[in-house]
Scaffold this motif. Structure first.
Motif, PDB file in Angstrom:
ATOM      1  N   SER A   1      51.068 -61.376  57.848  1.00  0.00           N
ATOM      2  CA  SER A   1      51.725 -62.447  58.585  1.00  0.00           C
ATOM      3  C   SER A   1      51.902 -62.090  60.056  1.00  0.00           C
ATOM      4  O   SER A   1      52.480 -61.053  60.388  1.00  0.00           O
ATOM      5  CB  SER A   1      53.100 -62.744  57.973  1.00  0.00           C
ATOM      6  N   ALA A   2      51.437 -62.984  60.923  1.00  0.00           N
ATOM      7  CA  ALA A   2      51.659 -62.852  62.367  1.00  0.00           C
ATOM      8  C   ALA A   2      52.786 -63.764  62.831  1.00  0.00           C
ATOM      9  O   ALA A   2      52.952 -63.985  64.031  1.00  0.00           O
ATOM     10  CB  ALA A   2      50.374 -63.186  63.120  1.00  0.00           C
ATOM     11  N   GLU A   3      53.576 -64.268  61.897  1.00  0.00           N
ATOM     12  CA  GLU A   3      54.605 -65.253  62.237  1.00  0.00           C
ATOM     13  C   GLU A   3      55.743 -64.663  63.059  1.00  0.00           C
ATOM     14  O   GLU A   3      56.549 -65.406  63.629  1.00  0.00           O
ATOM     15  CB  GLU A   3      55.127 -65.897  60.947  1.00  0.00           C
ATOM     16  N   GLY A   4      55.818 -63.330  63.134  1.00  0.00           N
ATOM     17  CA  GLY A   4      56.815 -62.715  63.997  1.00  0.00           C
ATOM     18  C   GLY A   4      56.513 -62.869  65.474  1.00  0.00           C
ATOM     19  O   GLY A   4      57.392 -62.635  66.315  1.00  0.00           O
ATOM     20  N   GLY A   5      55.270 -63.258  65.792  1.00  0.00           N
ATOM     21  CA  GLY A   5      54.893 -63.434  67.182  1.00  0.00           C
ATOM     22  C   GLY A   5      54.584 -62.119  67.869  1.00  0.00           C
ATOM     23  O   GLY A   5      54.718 -61.038  67.281  1.00  0.00           O
ATOM     24  N   PRO A   6      54.170 -62.149  69.122  1.00  0.00           N
ATOM     25  CA  PRO A   6      53.766 -60.926  69.828  1.00  0.00           C
ATOM     26  C   PRO A   6      54.868 -59.885  69.944  1.00  0.00           C
ATOM     27  O   PRO A   6      54.588 -58.688  69.992  1.00  0.00           O
ATOM     28  CB  PRO A   6      53.358 -61.446  71.215  1.00  0.00           C
ATOM     29  N   GLU A   7      56.130 -60.318  69.992  1.00  0.00           N
ATOM     30  CA  GLU A   7      57.236 -59.370  70.142  1.00  0.00           C
ATOM     31  C   GLU A   7      57.851 -58.953  68.812  1.00  0.00           C
ATOM     32  O   GLU A   7      58.651 -58.024  68.767  1.00  0.00           O
ATOM     33  CB  GLU A   7      58.351 -59.995  71.010  1.00  0.00           C
ATOM     34  N   GLY A   8      57.503 -59.647  67.745  1.00  0.00           N
ATOM     35  CA  GLY A   8      58.203 -59.437  66.491  1.00  0.00           C
ATOM     36  C   GLY A   8      59.505 -60.213  66.484  1.00  0.00           C
ATOM     37  O   GLY A   8      59.872 -60.876  67.462  1.00  0.00           O
ATOM     38  N   SER A   9      60.202 -60.157  65.361  1.00  0.00           N
ATOM     39  CA  SER A   9      61.452 -60.899  65.234  1.00  0.00           C
ATOM     40  C   SER A   9      62.448 -60.094  64.417  1.00  0.00           C
ATOM     41  O   SER A   9      62.081 -59.522  63.383  1.00  0.00           O
ATOM     42  CB  SER A   9      61.195 -62.247  64.545  1.00  0.00           C
ATOM     43  N   VAL A  10      63.680 -60.036  64.861  1.00  0.00           N
ATOM     44  CA  VAL A  10      64.739 -59.422  64.050  1.00  0.00           C
ATOM     45  C   VAL A  10      65.386 -60.458  63.145  1.00  0.00           C
ATOM     46  O   VAL A  10      66.181 -60.116  62.269  1.00  0.00           O
ATOM     47  CB  VAL A  10      65.807 -58.744  64.938  1.00  0.00           C
ATOM     48  N   ASN A  11      65.055 -61.717  63.353  1.00  0.00           N
ATOM     49  CA  ASN A  11      65.569 -62.816  62.546  1.00  0.00           C
ATOM     50  C   ASN A  11      64.461 -63.852  62.451  1.00  0.00           C
ATOM     51  O   ASN A  11      64.243 -64.628  63.377  1.00  0.00           O
ATOM     52  CB  ASN A  11      66.824 -63.416  63.184  1.00  0.00           C
ATOM     53  N   ASP A  12      63.745 -63.850  61.344  1.00  0.00           N
ATOM     54  CA  ASP A  12      62.577 -64.716  61.213  1.00  0.00           C
ATOM     55  C   ASP A  12      62.926 -66.190  61.311  1.00  0.00           C
ATOM     56  O   ASP A  12      62.063 -67.019  61.600  1.00  0.00           O
ATOM     57  CB  ASP A  12      61.871 -64.436  59.888  1.00  0.00           C
ATOM     58  N   TYR A  13      64.190 -66.531  61.068  1.00  0.00           N
ATOM     59  CA  TYR A  13      64.567 -67.940  61.144  1.00  0.00           C
ATOM     60  C   TYR A  13      64.653 -68.433  62.579  1.00  0.00           C
ATOM     61  O   TYR A  13      64.680 -69.639  62.817  1.00  0.00           O
ATOM     62  CB  TYR A  13      65.882 -68.176  60.399  1.00  0.00           C
ATOM     63  N   THR A  14      64.689 -67.526  63.550  1.00  0.00           N
ATOM     64  CA  THR A  14      64.633 -67.985  64.932  1.00  0.00           C
ATOM     65  C   THR A  14      63.276 -68.604  65.215  1.00  0.00           C
ATOM     66  O   THR A  14      63.182 -69.705  65.753  1.00  0.00           O
ATOM     67  CB  THR A  14      64.913 -66.821  65.900  1.00  0.00           C
ATOM     68  N   GLY A  15      62.201 -67.904  64.844  1.00  0.00           N
ATOM     69  CA  GLY A  15      60.870 -68.443  65.069  1.00  0.00           C
ATOM     70  C   GLY A  15      60.627 -69.720  64.292  1.00  0.00           C
ATOM     71  O   GLY A  15      60.024 -70.667  64.803  1.00  0.00           O
ATOM     72  N   LEU A  16      61.093 -69.767  63.051  1.00  0.00           N
ATOM     73  CA  LEU A  16      60.899 -70.960  62.237  1.00  0.00           C
ATOM     74  C   LEU A  16      61.662 -72.153  62.798  1.00  0.00           C
ATOM     75  O   LEU A  16      61.353 -73.300  62.475  1.00  0.00           O
ATOM     76  CB  LEU A  16      61.333 -70.682  60.798  1.00  0.00           C
ATOM     77  N   ASN A  17      62.676 -71.891  63.619  1.00  0.00           N
ATOM     78  CA  ASN A  17      63.418 -72.955  64.273  1.00  0.00           C
ATOM     79  C   ASN A  17      63.019 -73.119  65.744  1.00  0.00           C
ATOM     80  O   ASN A  17      63.720 -73.759  66.519  1.00  0.00           O
ATOM     81  CB  ASN A  17      64.922 -72.698  64.167  1.00  0.00           C
ATOM     82  N   GLY A  18      61.885 -72.485  66.128  1.00  0.00           N
ATOM     83  CA  GLY A  18      61.369 -72.662  67.470  1.00  0.00           C
ATOM     84  C   GLY A  18      62.111 -71.896  68.540  1.00  0.00           C
ATOM     85  O   GLY A  18      62.050 -72.258  69.717  1.00  0.00           O
ATOM     86  N   VAL A  19      62.813 -70.817  68.153  1.00  0.00           N
ATOM     87  CA  VAL A  19      63.605 -70.039  69.102  1.00  0.00           C
ATOM     88  C   VAL A  19      63.020 -68.638  69.206  1.00  0.00           C
ATOM     89  O   VAL A  19      62.660 -68.029  68.192  1.00  0.00           O
ATOM     90  CB  VAL A  19      65.085 -69.951  68.654  1.00  0.00           C
ATOM     91  N   ARG A  20      62.928 -68.114  70.413  1.00  0.00           N
ATOM     92  CA  ARG A  20      62.519 -66.732  70.624  1.00  0.00           C
ATOM     93  C   ARG A  20      63.685 -65.952  71.217  1.00  0.00           C
ATOM     94  O   ARG A  20      64.340 -66.414  72.155  1.00  0.00           O
ATOM     95  CB  ARG A  20      61.300 -66.662  71.553  1.00  0.00           C
ATOM     96  N   VAL A  21      63.942 -64.774  70.671  1.00  0.00           N
ATOM     97  CA  VAL A  21      65.084 -63.951  71.065  1.00  0.00           C
ATOM     98  C   VAL A  21      64.635 -62.939  72.111  1.00  0.00           C
ATOM     99  O   VAL A  21      63.517 -62.412  72.048  1.00  0.00           O
ATOM    100  CB  VAL A  21      65.680 -63.244  69.829  1.00  0.00           C
TER     101      VAL A  21
END
Length: 734
Positions: free
Chosen positions: A321-341
């Motif tokens: 899965s590349a769903e974490g994006g280029p930076e990765g995610s500490v909370n996958d629900y941010t990306g699923l809600n269109g938010v980048r931390v």
């Protein structure tokens, strides 16, 4: 005959293991950097398949695995929580396509399913059923696991049979993967005691290694420093091992790192530190599961049943899965809600990575490395980075003398069911039970068990998911070029019908490195025509690349849809998100009738948890509303009364006036106590899509807390008479 018919003499046991979001190049059995000693051992006594394919996403792959039919043929053209009322996409597996559980149970097998189920229609996941499309209604005598895309290793949303249950609250060493292995061993022993002459089908489907990437700390530390060289070097090292092991042909060419994934050398030291830790956690999670699987196989060996057990170990239901994006995610629900931390906020969560208060997914660069030698990742059905997964088949009684060999025939997940039927000596009839059956669309793999050079029998196969599509035929594949990166939630403006096509001669170009579309347009045209024919046959059209909009609960018949007024009562029930009122993207009003005896505390009503969630609580008698939006990296919004409630009856009211203008927007929160204004606060954003998968509850909490002021279960000490929730039309007012 009374009771279940006996199985044919000598029928082998069947164990299917399906991990989640693990790429082709992740496991050490396929040259990867993650230690998978159990898969390694099985491959030494069995066969490795290096051209085995999935559908690029979980629900479709699992539907094809269970039925032996293509995913659109059984209405699972996308995730169950993206279902529409179009043929091929409703998520309702028809009765004309019984599962391997149905068929094997009818032929004398005991059947069990442990772990993930993402194949029940989403609106039917309620504590009240209907249960006929839950695992126990799909041919499996026993189910223990969870019904969603993902759950926590430490505080999972569990179901036993059809009953929601809580994991133990007093076991500091609890993990879901260990729990699944414990239940598998207990079930196997029970079968040996009660029905020793019956073979079994055990389907073990852990959540590993889907996000949240979580593992015990000591397992994470085993990987300390193992990935400091970065994803570019890890991919190169994996590729060399794959060639040395014969996993890929010696003349294979890798495609270069794609645009959108940064070079490791371009990262700052802080970015490298974070990304390295995320990969260490991912690796630890898979290795930890492998240890638990080893315990299950150890039990079979102890009981003398391993020799005649066929193990199908599929490493991943799609590519990494590349769903974490280029930076990765500490909370996958941010990306699923269109938010980048921000990096700063992610670094603040560094020490939590891998633990119960983390819902991390590694950066897309690691997904690219874990899919070595292929391009693209999960969700992308047009290319092998999304669909090529490692498979090991072990059967000591038959395959030991061929142990360690590689099979390179083209195969697909639809082939597992017919292989099982041939192994078990079963020929499914034209009707079951009394219903005309769809034809099996897979091909048995048994023909090549003892014949490594046998010509492949799965000569043609379509692929399609979210508009990305391909057609394979006799060593060639035509693939559309993706118009959207897997981590991008903003929809591409290019319709799927206008995607460009590529052409690869994969008999000579193992990793799809050389696009021949311009050199052989006639062959490309032929394969595109073949895809069109398959699309008509299997209900693929109309194509849709929509993602976020299809997740809306208003698209499907959930129990609370169309009900503006809902009454809830305190209980120990853990509601699934699918059977809890949906407050997203709308105005709403909540009233709680409480009887307070003193300085009461506890949960009144809540949904979600540490990653994203909301709830009304009492803290020493003070009514307090908490809202954790995906963008709230540093804690929830808090709206509290100025004083505790006195002894007696009270009505606490919370009102939210939504700004409107789209999904996930802000609004005003107002708190009233007994009709008197008690506070107001502003939410700058809200949850647009998902509430964290932890479910909802009244009178107690499950999963994780929304903030550090309380812990689970935080039962209410007051008396909750009833809770009334009034929901506006979307983007309206109550």
């Amino acid at each position: 005959m009374l009771g279940r018919p006996p199985a044919a003499p000598g029928s082998p046991n069947i164990l299917i293991v399906l991990t989640d979001d693990v790429g082709f190049g992740a496991s050490s059995a396929f040259g990867g950097p993650i230690d998978t000693p159990v898969m390694d051992a099985l491959s030494r006594e069995g066969l490795r398949y290096n051209q085995f394919h999935t559908t690029a996403m979980c629900s479709p792959t699992r539907a094809a695995l269970l039925t032996g039919r293509n995913h659109h043929s059984v209405n699972t053209g996308a995730l169950t929580n993206m279902a529409t009322d179009v043929d091929g996409y409703s998520s309702v597996i028809p009765e004309s396509a019984p599962t391997i559980g149905h068929i094997l149970r009818a032929h004398g097998y005991n059947t069990a399913w442990l772990g993930k189920n993402h194949n029940t229609p989403d609106w039917e996941i309620t504590p009240a059923g209907p249960f006929d499309r839950w695992p126990t209604g799909m041919g499996f005598d026993y189910f223990y696991g969870f019904q969603s895309a993902a759950t926590s290793q430490f505080r999972p949303t569990l179901i036993s049979g059809t009953t929601p249950i809580a994991p133990p609250e007093d076991d500091p060493d609890y993990t879901l993967d260990r729990d699944l292995a414990d239940h598998a061993i207990d079930w196997l022993r029970l079968q040996s005691t009660l029905t020793p002459d019956r073979p079994f089908l055990l389907y073990l489907a852990p959540g590993t290694a889907h996000s949240p990437h979580q593992a015990p700390k000591d397992w994470i530390e085993r990987y300390a420093g193992r990935f400091d060289q970065g994803w570019d070097q890890v991919r190169a090292e994996t590729f060399e091992r794959q060639k040395a092991m014969g996993i890929v042909p010696a003349d294979t060419r890798m495609s270069p790192r794609p645009d959108g994934i940064p070079a490791w050398d371009s990262l700052t030291p802080e970015q490298r530190k974070l990304a390295t830790r995320m990969m260490e956690v991912h690796a630890a999670q898979l290795s930890h599961f492998e240890h638990q699987l080893g315990r299950v196989l150890g039990e079979l060996e102890r009981a003398g049943r391993l020799e005649n057990t066929v193990v199908f170990y599929i490493q991943g239901d799609n590519g990494a899965s590349a769903e974490g994006g280029p930076e990765g995610s500490v909370n996958d629900y941010t990306g699923l809600n269109g938010v980048r931390v921000s990096l700063e906020d992610m670094l603040a969560a560094y020490d939590d990575l891998g633990g119960p208060l983390s819902f991390a997914n590694y950066p897309s660069g690691w997904a690219w490395a874990m899919n070595t030698p292929f391009k693209w990742q999960k969700r992308v059905a047009s290319h092998f980075g999304g669909t090529r997964n490692g498979l090991v088949v072990s059967w000591p009684a038959r395959l030991r003398e061929h142990g360690g060999q590689i099979r390179s025939q083209f195969h697909h997940v639809v082939d597992i069911a017919p292989t099982i039927y041939e192994i078990a000596g079963i020929t499914p009839g034209p009707e079951f039970p009394g219903i005309e059956q769809q034809p099996i669309e897979g091909v048995s793999m048994c023909y090549a068990f003892e014949a490594p050079d046998a010509p492949g029998r799965h000569r043609e196969q379509y692929f399609e998911l979210l508009g990305n599509r391909a057609y394979y035929k006799d060593g060639w594949i035509a693939s559309t070029r993706p118009e959207q990166l897997p981590w991008q939630e903003t929809q591409s403006s290019v319709p799927p019908e206008d995607y460009e096509w590529e052409l690869y001669h994969v008999d000579r170009d193992f990793a799809q490195a050389d696009d021949l579309a311009a050199a052989d347009p006639d062959r490309l045209a032929e394969l595109r025509k073949d895809f069109d024919a398959a699309a008509e046959r299997y209900h693929i059209y109309p194509l849709s690349a929509q993602w976020a909009s299809r997740l809306s609960m208003h698209n499907r018949p959930y129990v609370f849809n169309g009900r503006p007024e809902i009454t809830l009562y305190g209980s120990e029930i853990r509601y699934f998100d699918q059977s809890f009122p949906d407050i997203k993207n709308r105005s709403w009003e909540l009233e709680a009738d409480l009887v307070v005896s003193g300085m009461d505390s506890g949960t009144i009503i809540t949904q979600g948890g540490w990653m994203v969630g909301w709830g009304l609580f009492l803290f020493d008698g003070v009514p307090t509303f908490l809202y954790k939006a995906p963008a709230a990296a540093r804690g929830p919004a808090r709206l509290a009364a100025a004083a505790p409630l006195g002894q007696g009856s009270h009505v606490v009211r919370v009102r939210f006036d939504y700004d409107g203008g789209g999904r996930g927007k802000g609004g005003d929160l107002t708190l009233e106590v007994d009709g008197e204004h008690a506070g107001r606060c502003r939410l700058t954003s809200t949850t647009a899509s998902l509430f964290g998968g932890e479910g909802g509850s009244i009178g107690r909490s499950y999963g994780t807390p929304i903030c550090a002021d309380y812990d689970i279960p935080f039962r209410a000490t007051c008396d909750i008479k009833e809770i009334r929730l009034t929901l506006a039309d979307r983007e309206g007012a109550p």
